[in-house]
Design an enzyme around this catalytic site. Structure first.
Site, PDB file in Angstrom:
ATOM      1  N   GLY A 143       0.826  -1.212   0.000  1.00 14.70           N
ATOM      2  CA  GLY A 143       0.000   0.000   0.000  1.00 14.70           C
ATOM      3  C   GLY A 143       0.853   1.252   0.000  1.00 14.70           C
ATOM      4  CG  PHE A 144       0.259   6.090   0.437  1.00 15.62           C
ATOM      5  CD1 PHE A 144       1.343   6.683  -0.186  1.00 15.62           C
ATOM      6  CD2 PHE A 144      -0.392   6.774   1.454  1.00 15.62           C
ATOM      7  CE1 PHE A 144       1.786   7.935   0.210  1.00 15.62           C
ATOM      8  CE2 PHE A 144       0.034   8.019   1.844  1.00 15.62           C
ATOM      9  CZ  PHE A 144       1.137   8.603   1.234  1.00 15.62           C
ATOM     10  CG  ASP A 163      -0.928  -5.485   0.028  1.00 16.53           C
ATOM     11  OD1 ASP A 163      -0.491  -4.437   0.517  1.00 16.53           O
ATOM     12  OD2 ASP A 163      -2.009  -5.536  -0.617  1.00 16.53           O
ATOM     13  N   GLY A 185      -3.637  -1.994  -2.314  1.00 17.22           N
ATOM     14  CA  GLY A 185      -2.192  -1.941  -2.543  1.00 17.22           C
ATOM     15  C   GLY A 185      -1.904  -2.244  -4.008  1.00 17.22           C
ATOM     16  CG  LEU A 208       1.120  -0.042   8.078  1.00 17.34           C
ATOM     17  CD1 LEU A 208       2.221  -0.855   8.744  1.00 17.34           C
ATOM     18  CD2 LEU A 208       1.737   0.981   7.154  1.00 17.34           C
ATOM     19  CB  THR A 212     -10.629  -5.732   5.790  1.00 13.61           C
ATOM     20  OG1 THR A 212     -11.207  -6.341   4.645  1.00 13.61           O
ATOM     21  CG2 THR A 212      -9.137  -5.632   5.621  1.00 13.61           C
ATOM     22  CE1 TYR A 230     -10.386   2.766   8.267  1.00  9.94           C
ATOM     23  CE2 TYR A 230     -10.303   5.148   8.534  1.00  9.94           C
ATOM     24  CZ  TYR A 230      -9.662   3.955   8.308  1.00  9.94           C
ATOM     25  OH  TYR A 230      -8.309   3.936   8.118  1.00  9.94           O
ATOM     26  CE  LYS A 288      -7.358   1.345  11.400  1.00 14.10           C
ATOM     27  NZ  LYS A 288      -6.537   0.275  10.740  1.00 14.10           N
TER      28      LYS A 288
END
Ligand code: UDP
Length: 322
Positions: free
Chosen positions: A10-11, A31, A36, A76, A95, A149, A153
């Site tokens: 990913g970033f 990943d 990603g 991550l 996820t 979200y 988290k």
């Protein structure tokens, strides 16, 4: 040391891979390439210190294997980006909650230190002057998908913290504020690559709402140095840290800065939140981190400013499109 990076294509993850390999670590990336991109890690294929495992954090057996073979885990992998969360809430929840639970279960099973990346979305609509780690969360209805979200988290944070408190798992939690830089793509909503891409094309810059909402944008290279400092620190275990920049700018101001710096002919168009996301979408008016905790522990402060960010993002977009 072998470091497992979930979401390493990913970033943010891929920049972390670059930095850890550069300092001599061995790196395994897990990943599923959902958000990603293979391109982000392609330059390491063939390096004996680098391993890429294509798979999901929801796959128990795969996670078991890669955690067992690692010394340290940096987690991550997540469904990120407001558009993705709003568009595919069930998949995102699975996820972010179940996936993270599996990663933490395996870290506990094999006694592996873990750094978990959380988000400033945790604070929800709390727009107080400087958001500190112990500040309250102010959220809208859970039926507004935007807040799911934040909920997911938060559960991930509680899981990591409880594994530390109840079972002694060395765990560090990091809340990332707006992180930007090369390799970030605009189609999940992220504003900086979107504006830069629009400016480079001379297309209208799409400011959502009235553009008075304010953010602080931190260069990914600065974020990566904080993540590495925190994962290396024994003292950081059992704690949560904000990581982000303190230079604040309105989104309308950002549009103007991007146009000016890139010498673009783009105009600015206002798009309503209902049209941009979904009906009744609630945005955060302001989000500024208090980073005293990470500064106190590591002496960390961002070294790059918004002009550096716009330059680096523009150079990246130009090189990818040529
Ligand atoms: N935004 C915008 N135009 C875009 C994309 C985003 O005005 O094309 C706004 C978005 O509504 C938010 C801010 O830019 O107020 C930052 O959005 P981003 O998705 O980058 O991060 P967020 O802070 O929402 O997590």
């Amino acid at each position: 040391m072998r470091v497992l990076i979930t979401g390493g294509a990913g970033f943010v993850g891929s920049h972390l891979v670059d930095a850890l390999l550069a300092r001599g670590d061995q790196v395994t990336v897990l990943d599923d390439l959902s958000t990603g991109r293979h391109d982000n890690i392609r330059h390491h294929l063939g390096d004996p210190n680098f391993e890429f495992v294509m798979g999901s954090i929801l796959n128990d057996a795969v996670v078991d294997d890669v955690v067992r073979r690692a010394d340290v885990v940096m987690h991550l992998a997540a469904a990120v980006g407001v558009e993705l969360i709003v568009g595919r809430p069930l998949e995102s929840l699975a996820t972010n909650i179940r996936g993270s639970e599996i990663v933490l279960e395996k870290c506990h099973k094999y006694g592996r230190k873990v750094l978990v990346t959380s988000t400033s979305e945790i604070y929800g609509k709390n727009d107080s002057d400087l958001l500190s780690e112990d500040d309250d969360r102010i959220l809208g209805s859970p039926l507004k998908t935007r807040w799911s979200y934040s909920e997911a988290k938060a559960i991930e944070e509680v899981l990591a913290y409880s594994y530390w408190r109840e079972k002694g798992l060395p765990a560090v939690i990091v809340r990332l504020f707006n992180t930007v830089g090369p390799r970030q793509v605009g189609h999940y909503g992220m504003v900086v690559p979107r504006f830069v891409e629009q400016a480079l094309k001379g297309a209208p810059i799409t400011v959502y709402g009235d553009g008075t909402q304010r953010r602080c944008f931190c260069h990914v290279a600065d974020v990566v140095s904080a993540l590495i400092g925190l994962v290396d620190s024994r003292e950081a275990e059992g704690q949560v840290f904000n990581v982000g920049a303190n230079e604040e700018i309105s989104i309308a101001g950002l549009a103007e800065r991007v146009i000016e710096q890139l010498d673009s002919d783009s105009s600015i168009v206002k798009v309503s939140y209902d049209d941009a996301y979904e009906e009744g979408f609630e945005d955060m008016p302001r989000r500024v981190p208090n980073t005293a905790r990470v500064r106190g522990l590591l002496g960390w402060t961002p070294q790059r400013n918004l002009a550096d960010i716009i330059n680096d993002v523009a150079a990246d977009i130009t090189s990818r499109s040529s």
